[in-house]
Design a protein around this motif. Structure first.
Motif, PDB file in Angstrom:
ATOM      1  N   VAL A   4      16.243  12.891 -21.386  1.00 42.14           N
ATOM      2  CA  VAL A   4      16.849  11.933 -22.231  1.00 42.14           C
ATOM      3  C   VAL A   4      16.086  10.782 -22.116  1.00 42.14           C
ATOM      4  CG1 VAL A   4      19.167  10.553 -22.162  1.00 42.14           C
ATOM      5  CG2 VAL A   4      19.184  12.963 -21.447  1.00 42.14           C
ATOM      6  N   THR A   5      15.971   9.996 -23.346  1.00 42.93           N
ATOM      7  CA  THR A   5      15.157   9.064 -23.703  1.00 42.93           C
ATOM      8  C   THR A   5      15.736   7.843 -23.808  1.00 42.93           C
ATOM      9  OG1 THR A   5      14.904   9.398 -25.902  1.00 42.93           O
ATOM     10  CG2 THR A   5      13.368  10.602 -24.519  1.00 42.93           C
ATOM     11  N   GLY A   6      14.977   6.637 -23.421  1.00 40.86           N
ATOM     12  CA  GLY A   6      15.218   5.188 -23.867  1.00 40.86           C
ATOM     13  C   GLY A   6      16.711   4.761 -23.215  1.00 40.86           C
ATOM     14  N   ILE A   7      16.862   5.191 -21.977  1.00 34.26           N
ATOM     15  CA  ILE A   7      18.020   4.507 -21.410  1.00 34.26           C
ATOM     16  C   ILE A   7      17.763   3.394 -20.461  1.00 34.26           C
ATOM     17  CG2 ILE A   7      19.007   6.816 -21.283  1.00 34.26           C
ATOM     18  CD1 ILE A   7      18.579   6.994 -18.253  1.00 34.26           C
ATOM     19  N   ASP A  21      26.017  11.284 -11.332  1.00 32.31           N
ATOM     20  CA  ASP A  21      27.302  11.312 -11.056  1.00 32.31           C
ATOM     21  C   ASP A  21      27.966  12.641 -11.055  1.00 32.31           C
ATOM     22  OD1 ASP A  21      27.482   8.587 -10.410  1.00 32.31           O
ATOM     23  OD2 ASP A  21      28.469   8.082 -12.126  1.00 32.31           O
ATOM     24  N   ALA A  22      27.381  13.461 -11.920  1.00 33.01           N
ATOM     25  CA  ALA A  22      27.805  14.957 -11.992  1.00 33.01           C
ATOM     26  C   ALA A  22      27.199  16.002 -11.075  1.00 33.01           C
ATOM     27  CB  ALA A  22      27.408  15.565 -13.710  1.00 33.01           C
ATOM     28  N   GLY A  23      26.311  15.464 -10.216  1.00 36.91           N
ATOM     29  CA  GLY A  23      25.547  16.186  -9.187  1.00 36.91           C
ATOM     30  C   GLY A  23      24.134  16.778  -9.614  1.00 36.91           C
ATOM     31  N   ILE A  24      23.618  16.358 -10.636  1.00 36.96           N
ATOM     32  CA  ILE A  24      22.441  16.989 -10.983  1.00 36.96           C
ATOM     33  C   ILE A  24      21.293  15.797 -10.892  1.00 36.96           C
ATOM     34  CG2 ILE A  24      21.172  18.165 -13.213  1.00 36.96           C
ATOM     35  CD1 ILE A  24      23.871  18.102 -14.577  1.00 36.96           C
ATOM     36  N   LYS A  83      14.619  -1.590 -19.617  1.00 37.32           N
ATOM     37  CA  LYS A  83      15.763  -1.289 -20.587  1.00 37.32           C
ATOM     38  C   LYS A  83      15.320  -0.123 -21.159  1.00 37.32           C
ATOM     39  CE  LYS A  83      17.668  -5.928 -21.519  1.00 37.32           C
ATOM     40  NZ  LYS A  83      17.844  -7.058 -22.587  1.00 37.32           N
ATOM     41  N   HIS A  84      14.282   0.603 -20.807  1.00 38.58           N
ATOM     42  CA  HIS A  84      13.669   1.779 -21.582  1.00 38.58           C
ATOM     43  C   HIS A  84      13.086   2.692 -20.731  1.00 38.58           C
ATOM     44  CE1 HIS A  84      13.849  -1.464 -24.636  1.00 38.58           C
ATOM     45  NE2 HIS A  84      14.290  -0.517 -25.635  1.00 38.58           N
ATOM     46  N   VAL A  85      13.876   3.856 -20.196  1.00 36.42           N
ATOM     47  CA  VAL A  85      13.397   4.828 -19.318  1.00 36.42           C
ATOM     48  C   VAL A  85      13.698   6.125 -19.862  1.00 36.42           C
ATOM     49  CG1 VAL A  85      13.706   5.769 -16.919  1.00 36.42           C
ATOM     50  CG2 VAL A  85      13.748   3.255 -17.352  1.00 36.42           C
ATOM     51  N   ASP A  86      12.559   7.038 -19.682  1.00 34.55           N
ATOM     52  CA  ASP A  86      12.777   8.340 -19.940  1.00 34.55           C
ATOM     53  C   ASP A  86      13.169   9.171 -18.550  1.00 34.55           C
ATOM     54  OD1 ASP A  86      12.353   7.748 -22.563  1.00 34.55           O
ATOM     55  OD2 ASP A  86      10.392   8.697 -22.799  1.00 34.55           O
ATOM     56  N   VAL A  87      14.108  10.071 -18.790  1.00 37.78           N
ATOM     57  CA  VAL A  87      14.520  10.720 -17.668  1.00 37.78           C
ATOM     58  C   VAL A  87      14.559  12.269 -17.888  1.00 37.78           C
ATOM     59  CG1 VAL A  87      16.630  11.266 -15.951  1.00 37.78           C
ATOM     60  CG2 VAL A  87      16.256   8.879 -16.694  1.00 37.78           C
ATOM     61  N   GLN A  88      14.365  13.021 -16.913  1.00 40.33           N
ATOM     62  CA  GLN A  88      14.238  14.295 -17.015  1.00 40.33           C
ATOM     63  C   GLN A  88      15.222  15.033 -15.907  1.00 40.33           C
ATOM     64  OE1 GLN A  88      10.739  16.723 -16.308  1.00 40.33           O
ATOM     65  NE2 GLN A  88      11.241  18.057 -18.069  1.00 40.33           N
ATOM     66  N   PHE A  89      16.233  15.834 -16.565  1.00 40.08           N
ATOM     67  CA  PHE A  89      17.125  16.731 -15.510  1.00 40.08           C
ATOM     68  C   PHE A  89      16.301  17.680 -14.913  1.00 40.08           C
ATOM     69  CE2 PHE A  89      20.066  14.061 -18.027  1.00 40.08           C
ATOM     70  CZ  PHE A  89      20.958  13.388 -17.021  1.00 40.08           C
ATOM     71  N   GLU A  90      17.077  18.398 -13.940  1.00 36.32           N
ATOM     72  CA  GLU A  90      16.328  19.080 -13.001  1.00 36.32           C
ATOM     73  C   GLU A  90      16.310  20.713 -13.877  1.00 36.32           C
ATOM     74  OE1 GLU A  90      18.179  20.532  -9.375  1.00 36.32           O
ATOM     75  OE2 GLU A  90      20.194  19.857 -10.222  1.00 36.32           O
ATOM     76  N   PRO A 137      23.132  16.057 -21.625  1.00 30.83           N
ATOM     77  CA  PRO A 137      23.803  16.201 -22.766  1.00 30.83           C
ATOM     78  C   PRO A 137      24.990  17.360 -22.993  1.00 30.83           C
ATOM     79  CG  PRO A 137      21.540  16.349 -22.934  1.00 30.83           C
ATOM     80  CD  PRO A 137      21.817  16.325 -21.440  1.00 30.83           C
ATOM     81  N   LYS A 138      24.882  18.273 -21.643  1.00 29.33           N
ATOM     82  CA  LYS A 138      26.048  19.321 -21.646  1.00 29.33           C
ATOM     83  C   LYS A 138      27.183  18.642 -20.962  1.00 29.33           C
ATOM     84  CE  LYS A 138      23.422  22.667 -23.450  1.00 29.33           C
ATOM     85  NZ  LYS A 138      24.021  23.539 -24.752  1.00 29.33           N
ATOM     86  N   PHE A 139      27.168  17.520 -20.612  1.00 30.78           N
ATOM     87  CA  PHE A 139      28.423  16.995 -19.821  1.00 30.78           C
ATOM     88  C   PHE A 139      29.070  15.625 -20.683  1.00 30.78           C
ATOM     89  CE2 PHE A 139      26.993  19.534 -16.308  1.00 30.78           C
ATOM     90  CZ  PHE A 139      27.992  19.532 -15.522  1.00 30.78           C
ATOM     91  N   ARG A 140      30.315  15.552 -20.468  1.00 36.30           N
ATOM     92  CA  ARG A 140      30.712  14.147 -20.754  1.00 36.30           C
ATOM     93  C   ARG A 140      31.644  13.820 -19.563  1.00 36.30           C
ATOM     94  NH1 ARG A 140      34.158  18.138 -22.995  1.00 36.30           N
ATOM     95  NH2 ARG A 140      36.168  18.198 -22.275  1.00 36.30           N
ATOM     96  N   LYS A 141      31.943  12.436 -19.596  1.00 35.78           N
ATOM     97  CA  LYS A 141      32.835  11.968 -18.551  1.00 35.78           C
ATOM     98  C   LYS A 141      34.060  12.687 -18.270  1.00 35.78           C
ATOM     99  CE  LYS A 141      31.131   7.141 -18.664  1.00 35.78           C
ATOM    100  NZ  LYS A 141      31.636   5.692 -18.603  1.00 35.78           N
ATOM    101  N   GLY A 142      34.231  13.156 -17.228  1.00 38.28           N
ATOM    102  CA  GLY A 142      35.307  14.074 -16.452  1.00 38.28           C
ATOM    103  C   GLY A 142      34.956  15.416 -16.787  1.00 38.28           C
ATOM    104  N   GLY A 143      34.011  16.017 -17.136  1.00 33.54           N
ATOM    105  CA  GLY A 143      33.922  17.370 -17.288  1.00 33.54           C
ATOM    106  C   GLY A 143      32.463  17.863 -18.193  1.00 33.54           C
TER     107      GLY A 143
END
Length: 311
Positions: free
Chosen positions: A230-233, A204-207, A218-225, A246-252
């Motif tokens: 981020v693990t275990g989502i 949602d943040a465009g990354i 229920k258990h997926v590991d994801v790598q951003f570009e 990890p550098k973002f929160r909802k809204g910014g």
């Protein structure tokens, strides 16, 4: 520092009029020309990208498209209908249970991002449930476009998990979207299609993010570009685009995010495919610009000094 040249870039504004960049000095200082010949100077690039720059000679366009009664499906699986269309940024939407929301964005309607007023926004769209809506859908019937068979919905768990029965008694579990559009296959999905490793999409943040390890739903590991992992989502959270960097929160932004020689301060805008461009500052020079993560990473590679001397 190389700066992106956006001269001659075109876009359509909220009036439906084409505009072209004729001067790009910085991301907060551009000149735009319309087909009518009028020129608007010293505007923000993000206003150009989002279509907010208006032609002063056409403040009230006569060619506004009326999208009243257009229907869609929300990310929570509910049917939606536009009941009032004033502009592309001001519409009223009614859900199939009668709930109405006002003054929403047509772009969000097309993407299914209109929030139901009685459903809390969870971290995973796959976990969103509305009992009254689920009960109403049980018993729905749709003709399969591939086989011509009449399919019946016998259980609605959520938008991503419904049980469908064929006339011969075969029961399969699929997305509600596939059922509604008559594209359900009777065959069991082969094992290799259940492994989602390698799937990519934009958050949602465009990354851009990619599944690098799929254990189960229920258990997926994801790598951003940018390499962050981020693990275990839940897979539903990835599929819904709601995995937070990890550098973002909802809204910014949560805190400073530095990639190479750039400090990123926030999302500037998103393209239709979900990819984002970000406000950034080149630390050595202090110059500000708007770039994608990939452009920043590529610039870092091009500027890298490689010692090829032989002793």
């Amino acid at each position: 520092m190389p700066r992106k040249n956006r001269v001659d870039e075109t876009n359509i504004n909220t009036q439906g009029l084409q505009m072209t960049i004729i001067a790009y000095r910085a991301c907060d200082d551009i000149d735009v020309k319309f087909a009518s010949g009028s020129i608007v100077r010293h505007r923000l690039y993000r206003d150009f990208a989002s279509g907010k720059i208006r032609d002063p000679k056409n403040q009230y366009t006569k060619h506004k498209k009326d999208r009243t009664d257009e229907t869609g499906i929300g990310r929570n699986g509910m049917k939606m209908k536009i009941i009032a269309y004033r502009t592309a940024r001001d519409i009223d939407v009614e859900f199939d249970d009668g709930a109405v929301v006002y003054h929403k964005n047509y772009s969000n309607f097309k993407k299914g991002y209109i929030q139901h007023p009685n459903i809390s926004k969870n971290t995973s769209t796959a976990q969103t449930k509305l009992k009254v809506n689920a009960d109403a859908r049980v018993g729905e019937q749709v003709v399969n476009k591939k086989t011509g068979e009449l399919m019946t919905l016998i259980a609605y768990h959520n938008a991503f998990s419904v049980d469908i029965q064929f006339p011969d008694g075969t029961v399969v579990n699929r997305h509600y979207y596939a059922f509604q559009h008559g594209t359900v296959s009777k065959q069991s999905l082969p094992k290799e299609t259940r492994d989602k490793t390698g799937q990519s999409r934009y958050s949602d943040a465009g990354i851009k993010m990619t599944i690098i390890k799929y254990i189960d739903a229920k258990h997926v590991d994801v790598q951003f570009e940018d390499g962050t992992i981020v693990t275990g989502i839940p897979y539903g959270q990835f599929n819904g685009g709601s995995v937070l960097h990890p550098k973002f929160r909802k809204g910014g932004m949560r805190n400073k995010w530095q990639i190479g020689d750039y400090n990123i301060s926030g999302l500037a805008y998103k393209h239709m495919d979900g990819s984002g461009e970000f406000f950034c500052t080149h630390l050595p020079s202090g110059a500000e610009d708007i770039k994608t993560v990939q452009e920043i990473l590529q610039e870092g590679k091009e500027n890298a000094i490689v010692d090829i001397s032989v002793s």
